[in-house]
Design an enzyme around this catalytic site. Structure first.
Site, PDB file in Angstrom:
ATOM      1  CE  LYS A  96     109.943 -56.755  10.962  1.00  0.00           C
ATOM      2  NZ  LYS A  96     109.677 -58.200  11.787  1.00  0.00           N
TER       3      LYS A  96
ATOM      4  CG  HIS B 199     101.261 -58.107   8.007  1.00  0.00           C
ATOM      5  ND1 HIS B 199     101.524 -57.131   9.127  1.00  0.00           N
ATOM      6  CD2 HIS B 199     102.289 -58.834   7.859  1.00  0.00           C
ATOM      7  CE1 HIS B 199     102.063 -57.683   9.705  1.00  0.00           C
ATOM      8  NE2 HIS B 199     103.226 -58.841   8.983  1.00  0.00           N
TER       9      HIS B 199
ATOM     10  CB  SER C 236     111.064 -52.085  12.591  1.00  0.00           C
ATOM     11  OG  SER C 236     110.973 -53.428  12.507  1.00  0.00           O
TER      12      SER C 236
HETATM   13  P1  A3P Z   1     111.992 -53.717  15.202  1.00  0.00           P
HETATM   14  O1  A3P Z   1     113.298 -54.027  13.603  1.00  0.00           O
HETATM   15  O2  A3P Z   1     112.622 -52.246  15.523  1.00  0.00           O
HETATM   16  O3  A3P Z   1     113.374 -54.458  16.390  1.00  0.00           O
HETATM   17  P2  A3P Z   1     106.857 -58.061  13.086  1.00  0.00           P
HETATM   18  O4  A3P Z   1     106.520 -59.364  14.078  1.00  0.00           O
HETATM   19  O5  A3P Z   1     105.410 -56.626  13.735  1.00  0.00           O
HETATM   20  O6  A3P Z   1     106.912 -57.869  12.288  1.00  0.00           O
HETATM   21  O7  A3P Z   1     107.102 -56.815  14.474  1.00  0.00           O
HETATM   22  C1  A3P Z   1     108.436 -57.110  14.830  1.00  0.00           C
HETATM   23  C2  A3P Z   1     109.047 -55.365  14.910  1.00  0.00           C
HETATM   24  O8  A3P Z   1     108.754 -56.026  16.516  1.00  0.00           O
HETATM   25  C3  A3P Z   1     111.128 -55.735  15.375  1.00  0.00           C
HETATM   26  O9  A3P Z   1     111.071 -54.005  15.368  1.00  0.00           O
HETATM   27  C4  A3P Z   1     110.966 -56.513  16.636  1.00  0.00           C
HETATM   28  O10 A3P Z   1     112.662 -56.254  17.412  1.00  0.00           O
HETATM   29  C5  A3P Z   1     109.663 -55.968  17.788  1.00  0.00           C
HETATM   30  N1  A3P Z   1     109.503 -56.939  18.445  1.00  0.00           N
HETATM   31  C6  A3P Z   1     109.235 -58.211  18.649  1.00  0.00           C
HETATM   32  N2  A3P Z   1     109.395 -58.824  19.914  1.00  0.00           N
HETATM   33  C7  A3P Z   1     109.132 -57.437  20.723  1.00  0.00           C
HETATM   34  C8  A3P Z   1     108.845 -57.707  22.026  1.00  0.00           C
HETATM   35  N3  A3P Z   1     108.847 -58.178  22.530  1.00  0.00           N
HETATM   36  N4  A3P Z   1     108.957 -56.263  22.291  1.00  0.00           N
HETATM   37  C9  A3P Z   1     109.480 -55.143  22.358  1.00  0.00           C
HETATM   38  N5  A3P Z   1     109.737 -55.449  20.301  1.00  0.00           N
HETATM   39  C10 A3P Z   1     109.706 -55.909  20.004  1.00  0.00           C
END
Ligand code: A3P
Length: 306
Positions: free
Chosen positions: A58, A119, A149
């Site tokens: 996340k 991860h 998140s």
């Molecule tokens: P939130 O739950 O705070 O919205 P991962 O890809 O490591 O699983 O991380 C997911 C997190 O990154 C989520 O956070 C998601 O919304 C955010 N995220 C994904 N794409 C994004 C983007 N283009 N800009 C900003 N945040 C992004």
């Protein structure tokens, strides 16, 4: 593998999908499917041209994977819609019930150079990556937003242990005992190794503050050169709004038996500082006290607000 077949494989496995227990691998809690397949994950030999994208869950993995794919394809949005994220950029250690392909299954079918997501904390990354001097990009996100998140993700990802009845139920103290282990060990492990291993260490908050600057850093690290116009396009294509609407980047490829996006969307908020909407002042104080202790041996410039 096409999007249909990846989603279909998950659909087919849906009867075996459950909130899988965690089993420690060298002290790090991992989903039982991963732990049971650990020997082949550890033995994985990447090609020297492969690029590792490492994150604590996340922290902005999917966003970074999308940026990298667009940089590799000169900002061509259509090519980058050839398949969903986990097929374009396999998840090294992931193992699930058959017929869902594991990360290693997907990697076997791809020719290098590949963009490989993990991860795993630094000490569990297969040593072949460092022996072959692979490039690696690490993205770190401030502990509080990362935890918020992760809480919402654990609710909607029906393969992860239940995060508890509610945020108020005490999830804020769980930053150690979740899948892939402690946030502290993770961010510190890569931080102390970054120079020796030539790891590009990025921050989610910097990417939010100035995506163009961070995309250019990634480009230089990858020894690529794309035009200013292409960079502008990549900034636009990887905005939170555009990725949320992109079926190849928003994890709609993972059907509801695994990711129930009606509980919480994968592209949830994408903000810095959402923790202020979750932590009470008491929780925040308790968290900060523990944070001070955990982080006293390093000076990683995290920002919890921008
Ligand atoms: P939130 O739950 O705070 O919205 P991962 O890809 O490591 O699983 O991380 C997911 C997190 O990154 C989520 O956070 C998601 O919304 C955010 N995220 C994904 N794409 C994004 C983007 N283009 N800009 C900003 N945040 C992004």
């Amino acid at each position: 593998m096409s999007e249909m077949s990846y989603s279909e494989a998950i659909q087919k496995a849906s009867a075996s999908i459950t909130r899988f227990p965690l089993i420690p691998v060298r002290g790090v809690p991992l989903m039982n499917y991963i732990a049971n397949n650990w020997d082949s994950i550890w033995a994985f030999r990447p090609d020297p041209s492969d690029l590792l994208v490492a994150t604590y869950p996340k922290a902005g993995t999917t966003w970074t994977q999308e940026i990298i794919d667009l940089l590799l394809h000169n900002g061509d949005a259509e090519i980058c819609k050839r398949a969903p994220t986990p097929v374009r950029s396999p998840f090294l250690e992931i193992c699930s019930p058959p017929p869902i392909p594991s990360g290693l299954d997907l990697l076997k079918k791809m020719d290098p150079p590949r963009v490989i997501k993990t991860h795993l904390p630094f000490q569990l990354v297969p040593p072949g990556f460092w022996e072959n001097k692979c490039k690696a990009i690490y993205v770190a996100r401030n502990a509080k937003d990362n935890l918020v998140s992760y809480y919402h993700f654990d609710n909607m990802n029906l393969t992860q242990p239940e995060p508890g009845p509610s945020w108020e139920g005490g999830y804020h103290i769980q930053s150690h005992n979740v899948s892939w282990g402690s946030w502290y060990d993770h961010v510190k492990g890569y931080w102390v190794e970054r120079e020796k291993r030539n790891i590009l260490y990025l921050f989610y908050e910097d990417m939010k503050e100035n995506p163009r600057r961070e995309i250019e850093r990634i480009m230089r690290y990858m020894d690529l050169s794309v035009s200013d116009e292409v960079i502008d396009r990549i900034v636009e294509l990887t905005s939170f709004k555009n990725m949320k609407e992109n079926p190849m980047a928003n994890y709609s490829c993972v059907p509801a038996p695994v990711f129930d996006q009606s509980i919480s969307p994968f592209m949830r908020k994408g903000e810095v500082g959402d923790w202020t909407n979750h932590f009470t002042p008491e929780q925040s104080k308790m968290f900060d006290e523990d944070y001070e202790k955990q982080m006293k041996d390093v000076n990683i410039p995290f920002r919890t607000l921008i």
